[in-house]
Design a protein around this motif. Structure first.
Motif, PDB file in Angstrom:
ATOM      1  N   LYS A  64     -76.111  33.443 -29.151  1.00  0.00           N
ATOM      2  CA  LYS A  64     -74.795  33.769 -29.709  1.00  0.00           C
ATOM      3  C   LYS A  64     -74.924  34.826 -30.808  1.00  0.00           C
ATOM      4  O   LYS A  64     -75.923  34.900 -31.522  1.00  0.00           O
ATOM      5  N   ARG A  65     -73.885  35.643 -30.949  1.00  0.00           N
ATOM      6  CA  ARG A  65     -73.840  36.680 -31.985  1.00  0.00           C
ATOM      7  C   ARG A  65     -72.965  36.153 -33.109  1.00  0.00           C
ATOM      8  O   ARG A  65     -71.748  36.008 -32.955  1.00  0.00           O
ATOM      9  N   ALA A  74     -77.321  31.784 -47.794  1.00  0.00           N
ATOM     10  CA  ALA A  74     -77.359  31.954 -46.330  1.00  0.00           C
ATOM     11  C   ALA A  74     -77.986  30.799 -45.553  1.00  0.00           C
ATOM     12  O   ALA A  74     -78.518  31.006 -44.462  1.00  0.00           O
ATOM     13  N   LEU A  75     -77.900  29.583 -46.064  1.00  0.00           N
ATOM     14  CA  LEU A  75     -78.496  28.445 -45.354  1.00  0.00           C
ATOM     15  C   LEU A  75     -77.951  28.295 -43.933  1.00  0.00           C
ATOM     16  O   LEU A  75     -78.748  28.189 -42.980  1.00  0.00           O
ATOM     17  N   PRO A  76     -76.615  28.286 -43.695  1.00  0.00           N
ATOM     18  CA  PRO A  76     -76.130  28.116 -42.318  1.00  0.00           C
ATOM     19  C   PRO A  76     -76.569  29.247 -41.385  1.00  0.00           C
ATOM     20  O   PRO A  76     -76.935  29.005 -40.234  1.00  0.00           O
ATOM     21  N   GLY A  77     -76.524  30.483 -41.881  1.00  0.00           N
ATOM     22  CA  GLY A  77     -76.894  31.616 -41.047  1.00  0.00           C
ATOM     23  C   GLY A  77     -78.374  31.624 -40.696  1.00  0.00           C
ATOM     24  O   GLY A  77     -78.764  31.940 -39.567  1.00  0.00           O
ATOM     25  N   HIS A  86     -78.357  35.412 -32.714  1.00  0.00           N
ATOM     26  CA  HIS A  86     -78.517  36.736 -33.340  1.00  0.00           C
ATOM     27  C   HIS A  86     -77.528  36.789 -34.505  1.00  0.00           C
ATOM     28  O   HIS A  86     -76.314  36.788 -34.299  1.00  0.00           O
ATOM     29  N   VAL A  87     -78.046  36.812 -35.722  1.00  0.00           N
ATOM     30  CA  VAL A  87     -77.220  36.564 -36.898  1.00  0.00           C
ATOM     31  C   VAL A  87     -77.156  37.786 -37.807  1.00  0.00           C
ATOM     32  O   VAL A  87     -78.173  38.429 -38.082  1.00  0.00           O
ATOM     33  N   GLY A 116     -81.568  45.236 -35.007  1.00  0.00           N
ATOM     34  CA  GLY A 116     -82.258  44.857 -33.792  1.00  0.00           C
ATOM     35  C   GLY A 116     -83.108  43.606 -33.910  1.00  0.00           C
ATOM     36  O   GLY A 116     -83.673  43.129 -32.925  1.00  0.00           O
ATOM     37  N   LYS A 117     -83.206  43.046 -35.121  1.00  0.00           N
ATOM     38  CA  LYS A 117     -83.978  41.817 -35.332  1.00  0.00           C
ATOM     39  C   LYS A 117     -83.077  40.601 -35.083  1.00  0.00           C
ATOM     40  O   LYS A 117     -81.873  40.709 -34.876  1.00  0.00           O
ATOM     41  N   ALA A 118     -83.684  39.398 -35.147  1.00  0.00           N
ATOM     42  CA  ALA A 118     -82.919  38.162 -34.968  1.00  0.00           C
ATOM     43  C   ALA A 118     -81.914  37.976 -36.088  1.00  0.00           C
ATOM     44  O   ALA A 118     -80.907  37.283 -35.932  1.00  0.00           O
TER      45      ALA A 118
END
Length: 231
Positions: A64-65, A74-77, A86-87, A116-118
Protein backbone atom coordinates in the motif's frame (compact mmCIF):
# COMPACT_ATOMS: atom_id res chain seq x y z
CA UNK A 1 24.51 10.77 15.77
CA UNK A 2 22.55 11.13 19.03
CA UNK A 3 21.56 14.51 20.40
CA UNK A 4 22.07 15.68 23.98
CA UNK A 5 19.17 14.63 26.17
CA UNK A 6 17.84 12.13 23.65
CA UNK A 7 15.90 9.24 25.13
CA UNK A 8 15.03 6.10 23.18
CA UNK A 9 11.50 4.79 23.67
CA UNK A 10 10.89 1.16 22.78
CA UNK A 11 7.59 -0.06 21.32
CA UNK A 12 6.97 -3.79 20.88
CA UNK A 13 4.09 -5.02 18.74
CA UNK A 14 3.09 -8.65 18.78
CA UNK A 15 0.28 -11.10 19.20
CA UNK A 16 -0.62 -13.97 21.47
CA UNK A 17 -1.70 -17.53 20.82
CA UNK A 18 -4.88 -18.94 22.34
CA UNK A 19 -3.00 -20.19 25.39
CA UNK A 20 -1.65 -16.71 26.02
CA UNK A 21 1.91 -17.34 24.87
CA UNK A 22 3.69 -14.79 22.71
CA UNK A 23 3.50 -15.44 18.99
CA UNK A 24 6.55 -15.33 16.74
CA UNK A 25 5.01 -12.46 14.77
CA UNK A 26 6.59 -9.54 16.60
CA UNK A 27 7.97 -6.11 15.71
CA UNK A 28 10.11 -3.74 17.75
CA UNK A 29 10.35 -0.04 16.92
CA UNK A 30 12.73 2.40 18.60
CA UNK A 31 11.69 6.05 18.76
CA UNK A 32 14.16 8.76 19.85
CA UNK A 33 12.60 11.59 21.81
CA UNK A 34 14.17 14.98 22.47
CA UNK A 35 13.52 17.59 25.19
CA UNK A 36 12.91 20.35 22.64
CA UNK A 37 10.04 22.84 22.35
CA UNK A 38 7.32 21.96 19.88
CA UNK A 39 5.06 18.99 19.29
CA UNK A 40 7.30 16.97 17.00
CA UNK A 41 9.87 15.35 19.26
CA UNK A 42 7.62 13.37 21.61
CA UNK A 43 5.39 10.37 20.95
CA UNK A 44 1.90 11.46 21.99
CA UNK A 45 -0.61 8.85 23.26
CA UNK A 46 -2.59 8.81 19.99
CA UNK A 47 0.39 7.46 18.02
CA UNK A 48 0.67 4.02 19.69
CA UNK A 49 -3.12 3.61 19.42
CA UNK A 50 -3.01 4.17 15.66
CA UNK A 51 0.11 2.00 15.37
CA UNK A 52 -1.60 -0.92 17.14
CA UNK A 53 -4.67 -0.49 14.92
CA UNK A 54 -2.43 -0.74 11.85
CA UNK A 55 -0.52 -3.67 13.33
CA UNK A 56 -3.76 -5.59 13.74
CA UNK A 57 -4.30 -5.09 9.98
CA UNK A 58 -0.65 -5.47 8.99
CA UNK A 59 -1.26 -8.03 6.22
CA UNK A 60 -3.44 -5.51 4.38
CA UNK A 61 -0.61 -2.93 4.43
CA UNK A 62 1.72 -4.85 2.13
CA UNK A 63 2.33 -2.83 -1.05
CA UNK A 64 0.00 0.00 0.00
CA UNK A 65 1.05 3.61 -0.66
CA UNK A 66 0.64 5.45 2.63
CA UNK A 67 1.10 9.12 3.54
CA UNK A 68 1.49 10.13 7.17
CA UNK A 69 0.75 13.81 7.82
CA UNK A 70 2.07 15.67 10.86
CA UNK A 71 4.31 12.67 11.39
CA UNK A 72 6.37 13.93 14.35
CA UNK A 73 8.22 10.86 15.62
CA UNK A 74 6.40 8.83 12.93
CA UNK A 75 5.65 5.67 14.93
CA UNK A 76 2.57 4.62 12.84
CA UNK A 77 4.29 5.34 9.52
CA UNK A 78 7.47 3.48 10.47
CA UNK A 79 5.36 0.51 11.56
CA UNK A 80 3.52 0.55 8.22
CA UNK A 81 6.83 0.59 6.33
CA UNK A 82 8.11 -2.32 8.43
CA UNK A 83 4.93 -4.19 7.48
CA UNK A 84 5.59 -3.81 3.75
CA UNK A 85 3.91 -0.52 2.82
CA UNK A 86 5.51 2.23 0.74
CA UNK A 87 5.37 5.16 3.15
CA UNK A 88 5.83 8.91 2.81
CA UNK A 89 6.31 10.68 6.13
CA UNK A 90 5.52 14.38 6.12
CA UNK A 91 5.57 17.31 8.46
CA UNK A 92 5.65 21.07 8.11
CA UNK A 93 8.12 22.18 5.45
CA UNK A 94 9.16 25.18 7.59
CA UNK A 95 10.39 22.94 10.44
CA UNK A 96 13.72 21.51 9.22
CA UNK A 97 14.65 20.16 12.68
CA UNK A 98 11.41 18.18 12.73
CA UNK A 99 12.13 16.69 9.30
CA UNK A 100 15.68 15.85 10.37
CA UNK A 101 14.32 14.13 13.46
CA UNK A 102 11.90 12.05 11.38
CA UNK A 103 14.85 10.87 9.30
CA UNK A 104 16.69 10.01 12.53
CA UNK A 105 13.67 7.94 13.62
CA UNK A 106 13.77 6.07 10.30
CA UNK A 107 17.49 5.34 10.43
CA UNK A 108 17.26 4.08 14.01
CA UNK A 109 14.83 1.45 12.71
CA UNK A 110 17.07 0.45 9.78
CA UNK A 111 15.01 2.35 7.23
CA UNK A 112 16.99 4.57 4.87
CA UNK A 113 14.63 7.34 3.73
CA UNK A 114 14.78 8.60 0.18
CA UNK A 115 13.00 8.69 -3.21
CA UNK A 116 12.20 5.20 -4.41
CA UNK A 117 12.89 3.69 -0.97
CA UNK A 118 10.37 1.94 1.30
CA UNK A 119 10.10 5.19 3.21
CA UNK A 120 10.51 8.86 2.27
CA UNK A 121 10.47 12.08 4.30
CA UNK A 122 9.07 15.29 2.82
CA UNK A 123 7.98 18.74 3.93
CA UNK A 124 4.22 19.18 3.55
CA UNK A 125 2.58 22.25 5.02
CA UNK A 126 -1.15 22.00 5.61
CA UNK A 127 -3.18 24.35 3.42
CA UNK A 128 -0.34 25.09 1.00
CA UNK A 129 -0.32 23.24 -2.31
CA UNK A 130 3.33 23.44 -3.25
CA UNK A 131 5.37 21.03 -5.38
CA UNK A 132 5.63 18.39 -2.65
CA UNK A 133 1.84 18.12 -2.40
CA UNK A 134 1.31 18.18 -6.15
CA UNK A 135 3.96 15.53 -6.85
CA UNK A 136 2.94 12.95 -4.25
CA UNK A 137 1.58 10.44 -6.74
CA UNK A 138 -1.07 7.80 -5.99
CA UNK A 139 -2.08 7.29 -2.35
CA UNK A 140 -4.04 4.38 -0.88
CA UNK A 141 -4.22 5.62 2.70
CA UNK A 142 -3.52 8.82 4.63
CA UNK A 143 -2.76 8.47 8.33
CA UNK A 144 -2.26 10.93 11.15
CA UNK A 145 -2.09 10.81 14.93
CA UNK A 146 -3.20 13.74 17.08
CA UNK A 147 -3.06 16.26 14.25
CA UNK A 148 -6.28 17.84 15.55
CA UNK A 149 -4.72 19.50 18.59
CA UNK A 150 -5.05 23.19 17.64
CA UNK A 151 -8.42 24.43 16.31
CA UNK A 152 -6.70 27.21 14.36
CA UNK A 153 -5.29 24.62 11.91
CA UNK A 154 -8.30 22.29 11.64
CA UNK A 155 -9.41 23.79 8.34
CA UNK A 156 -5.88 23.73 6.92
CA UNK A 157 -5.68 20.02 7.70
CA UNK A 158 -9.06 19.22 6.18
CA UNK A 159 -8.55 21.25 3.01
CA UNK A 160 -5.27 19.36 2.50
CA UNK A 161 -6.95 16.02 3.12
CA UNK A 162 -9.82 16.97 0.81
CA UNK A 163 -7.39 17.89 -1.95
CA UNK A 164 -5.49 14.61 -1.60
CA UNK A 165 -8.65 12.51 -1.48
CA UNK A 166 -10.05 14.27 -4.54
CA UNK A 167 -6.96 13.07 -6.43
CA UNK A 168 -7.23 9.63 -4.82
CA UNK A 169 -10.99 8.93 -4.60
CA UNK A 170 -10.63 5.37 -3.26
CA UNK A 171 -8.31 6.44 -0.44
CA UNK A 172 -9.30 7.37 3.10
CA UNK A 173 -7.83 9.28 6.02
CA UNK A 174 -7.41 7.39 9.29
CA UNK A 175 -6.50 9.48 12.31
CA UNK A 176 -6.44 9.08 16.05
CA UNK A 177 -7.63 12.09 17.98
CA UNK A 178 -7.15 12.88 21.67
CA UNK A 179 -10.20 14.60 23.09
CA UNK A 180 -9.17 17.85 24.76
CA UNK A 181 -12.32 19.97 24.63
CA UNK A 182 -15.97 19.09 24.14
CA UNK A 183 -16.40 22.42 22.33
CA UNK A 184 -14.18 21.45 19.40
CA UNK A 185 -16.15 20.29 16.39
CA UNK A 186 -15.22 19.31 12.83
CA UNK A 187 -18.74 18.93 11.44
CA UNK A 188 -19.05 22.26 9.63
CA UNK A 189 -15.55 22.07 8.19
CA UNK A 190 -16.14 18.52 6.98
CA UNK A 191 -19.26 19.63 5.13
CA UNK A 192 -17.48 22.66 3.69
CA UNK A 193 -14.76 20.49 2.14
CA UNK A 194 -17.04 17.63 1.00
CA UNK A 195 -15.79 15.16 3.59
CA UNK A 196 -17.61 12.55 5.65
CA UNK A 197 -16.35 11.29 9.00
CA UNK A 198 -17.17 8.12 10.91
CA UNK A 199 -15.86 6.93 14.28
CA UNK A 200 -14.25 3.49 14.47
CA UNK A 201 -14.73 1.84 17.85
CA UNK A 202 -11.61 1.20 19.88
CA UNK A 203 -13.45 -0.58 22.68
CA UNK A 204 -12.08 -3.98 21.78
CA UNK A 205 -8.72 -4.50 20.21
CA UNK A 206 -8.37 -8.06 18.98
CA UNK A 207 -7.85 -10.49 21.85
CA UNK A 208 -5.02 -11.99 19.81
CA UNK A 209 -2.98 -8.82 20.39
CA UNK A 210 -3.15 -9.05 24.15
CA UNK A 211 -3.60 -5.28 24.40
CA UNK A 212 -5.85 -3.49 26.84
CA UNK A 213 -7.16 -0.37 25.04
CA UNK A 214 -7.65 1.53 28.29
CA UNK A 215 -4.12 0.78 29.43
CA UNK A 216 -2.81 1.91 26.04
CA UNK A 217 -4.72 5.21 26.23
CA UNK A 218 -3.92 5.89 29.89
CA UNK A 219 -6.12 8.62 31.30
CA UNK A 220 -6.83 10.05 27.85
CA UNK A 221 -9.93 9.77 25.69
CA UNK A 222 -8.79 8.84 22.19
CA UNK A 223 -10.98 8.37 19.14
CA UNK A 224 -10.20 6.82 15.76
CA UNK A 225 -11.74 8.69 12.84
CA UNK A 226 -12.14 7.58 9.22
CA UNK A 227 -12.60 10.47 6.81
CA UNK A 228 -13.49 10.03 3.13
CA UNK A 229 -14.69 12.22 0.28
CA UNK A 230 -18.45 12.62 0.12
CA UNK A 231 -19.76 10.51 -2.74
Amino acid sequence: MENDGEQIKRFVFGSKTRNGASHADKLEILIPELPLPGYSFYTWPSAPVLAWFLWERRLSLVGKRILEIGAGTALPGILAAKCGAHVTLSDCSTLPKTLEHIQRCCRLNNLLPGPGKAIEVIGLTWGLFLDQALQLGPIDLIIGSDVFYDPSVFEEILVTVSFLLESNPTAKFLCTYQERSADWCLENLLKKWDLVCSVISLDNFSEDLGVDPQELMGNHTIHLLEIVRQS
